[in-house]
Write an enzyme that holds these catalytic residues in place. Structure first.
Site, PDB file in Angstrom:
ATOM      1  N   GLU A 136     -11.561  -3.646  -2.716  1.00 35.10           N
ATOM      2  CA  GLU A 136     -10.557  -2.481  -3.171  1.00 35.10           C
ATOM      3  C   GLU A 136     -10.407  -2.888  -4.743  1.00 35.10           C
ATOM      4  OE1 GLU A 136      -6.998  -2.745  -0.546  1.00 35.10           O
ATOM      5  OE2 GLU A 136      -8.342  -4.320   0.262  1.00 35.10           O
ATOM      6  N   HIS A 157       0.860  -1.277  -0.150  1.00 34.31           N
ATOM      7  CA  HIS A 157      -0.170  -0.038   0.072  1.00 34.31           C
ATOM      8  C   HIS A 157       0.861   1.360   0.034  1.00 34.31           C
ATOM      9  CE1 HIS A 157      -3.468  -2.555   0.101  1.00 34.31           C
ATOM     10  NE2 HIS A 157      -3.656  -2.534   1.524  1.00 34.31           N
ATOM     11  N   HIS A 205      -9.745   2.397   0.539  1.00 42.24           N
ATOM     12  CA  HIS A 205      -9.479   1.108   1.441  1.00 42.24           C
ATOM     13  C   HIS A 205     -10.643   1.204   2.645  1.00 42.24           C
ATOM     14  CE1 HIS A 205      -7.470  -1.964   3.947  1.00 42.24           C
ATOM     15  NE2 HIS A 205      -6.745  -2.204   2.957  1.00 42.24           N
TER      16      HIS A 205
HETATM   17  C1  BGC Z   1      -4.324  -6.340   2.161  1.00 43.37           C
HETATM   18  C2  BGC Z   1      -4.138  -7.114   3.319  1.00 43.37           C
HETATM   19  C3  BGC Z   1      -3.562  -6.003   4.572  1.00 43.37           C
HETATM   20  C4  BGC Z   1      -4.698  -4.773   4.902  1.00 43.37           C
HETATM   21  C5  BGC Z   1      -4.109  -3.929   5.628  1.00 43.37           C
HETATM   22  C6  BGC Z   1      -5.562  -5.312   2.316  1.00 43.37           C
HETATM   23  O1  BGC Z   1      -5.923  -4.557   1.243  1.00 43.37           O
HETATM   24  O2  BGC Z   1      -5.061  -7.109   1.024  1.00 43.37           O
HETATM   25  O3  BGC Z   1      -3.391  -8.144   3.250  1.00 43.37           O
HETATM   26  O4  BGC Z   1      -3.507  -6.779   5.748  1.00 43.37           O
HETATM   27  O5  BGC Z   1      -4.952  -4.389   3.301  1.00 43.37           O
HETATM   28  O6  BGC Z   1      -5.159  -3.391   6.395  1.00 43.37           O
END
Ligand code: BGC
Length: 350
Positions: free
Chosen positions: A315, A104, A178
């Site tokens: 997402e 991310h 998210h």
């Molecule tokens: C990911 C997860 C991650 C989370 C974090 C998601 O988009 O796929 O693996 O732990 O985000 O909050």
């Protein structure tokens, strides 16, 4: 613009909250820190409004409970293996913030940056334009990336998100949002009885560090088959290697698309309230994450405790680790090109 103060970012920069509304009472509250949707109120089948996203009351709590709650994600949604990729023959080394991998956008991703609200380009009470310029080299990425996100609330009960970006050097980009949804209302328990449909015949299986192996595997005969509405809890605890790696659902689906236009790719339904959320996007992939890392340590809005699987993320994105997977749709952006994607969360009742 209806604008309120929302405290300050860790570096002291003031943070503002903007409220968007429509004529049916749907209301989104968005802050300039991380472009976070801090609250999203939508009606149930009796017209009762509830907040359907998990969140907190101050920027400091979003930093403390760092699970990307409600935030804009960039420069790259999801993981890049070992935090490395090669573009035009040059290797770039990114921050590794998830075991051996980059997740991310790195240690200090777009979710923790203060965005500038462009009030001139926004429509008071209806849409908010946020801008962020990511410097050349930020978190290891090449090129200055100028990013614009427009959030809109429409009269059809949609939260619309338009993403745009330009770069001054070749780079990679994959932006997403998210929000953790719970259509029964935030803090009302787990999401296991929500029914989910994903318009996808295949998914991208992962290894033990959640990096795609590169295969596009048919969902047929697996717990990943959401082609017909299925309660999330129906198969989540099956003894399946992919579910074990993900600690539940934490995978990317390969969306079945006729073209690159905006298409319906997923539907989430919560039977007790009748709330439905349709997800439409121009993107080729969808990460369905069932909140497997929520563990009750986060205390959110109104003192609600966020336990295991109390929220889920849908997402929209390009596939994880695309910069290292030439067979996946490309995430490369070059000078002169414009990155443009759109995602809509459409709320209905049944
Ligand atoms: C990911 C997860 C991650 C989370 C974090 C998601 O988009 O796929 O693996 O732990 O985000 O909050």
């Amino acid at each position: 613009m209806s604008k309120e103060s929302f405290g300050a970012a860790p570096d002291g920069t003031p943070v503002y909250l903007y409220t968007l509304k429509n004529s049916h009472g749907m209301e989104a509250k968005i802050i300039t820190f991380g472009g976070i949707v801090v609250s999203l109120k939508v009606p149930d089948r009796n017209g009762k409004l509830d907040d359907v996203v998990l969140g907190f009351d101050s920027p400091g709590e979003y930093v403390k409970n760092h699970s990307y709650f409600g935030a804009l994600i960039g420069r790259y949604g999801n993981r890049i293996a070992k935090g490395k990729f090669t573009l035009d023959g040059k290797e770039y080394v990114l921050a590794t913030n998830d075991g051996p991998n980059h997740l991310h956008g790195g240690t200090f991703g777009f979710d923790q940056r203060v965005w500038e609200a462009d009030e001139a380009e926004s429509v008071p009470g209806r849409s908010l334009v946020l801008k962020y310029v990511s410097k050349d080299g930020e978190e290891g990425y090449p090129g200055t990336l100028s990013v614009t996100v427009r959030y809109s609330v429409t009269d059809s009960n949609e939260l619309e998100i338009e993403y745009g970006a330009v770069t001054d050097k070749p780079t990679v980009v994959n932006l997403t949002q998210h929000s953790y949804f719970n259509l029964a209302g935030q803090g009302s328990g787990d999401i296991l009885s929500h029914q989910l449909t994903i318009v996808a015949d295949r998914f991208t299986p992962i290894d033990s560090t959640l990096i795609p192996t590169g295969e596009l595997r048919p969902v047929d005969g697996t717990p990943m088959d959401f082609r017909t509405p299925t309660p999330i809890g129906a198969r989540i605890n099956q003894n399946d290697q992919q579910l074990i790696y993900g600690k539940g659902y934490d995978h990317n689906w390969v969306l079945t698309r006729k073209d690159n236009g905006l298409g319906l790719v997923a539907t989430l339904y919560e039977p007790t309230t009748g709330r439905v959320m349709d997800v439409l996007t121009t993107e080729p992939g969808l990460q369905f994450y069932s909140g497997n890392f929520l563990n009750g340590t986060a205390v959110g809005k109104g003192g609600k405790v966020y336990n295991y699987r109390n929220g889920l993320c849908l997402e929209t994105q390009h596939f994880p680790d695309s910069p290292n997977k030439p067979q996946f749709p490309s995430t490369v952006l070059r000078p002169g090109e414009r990155y443009e994607t759109m995602t809509v969360y459409h709320f209905l009742t049944r």
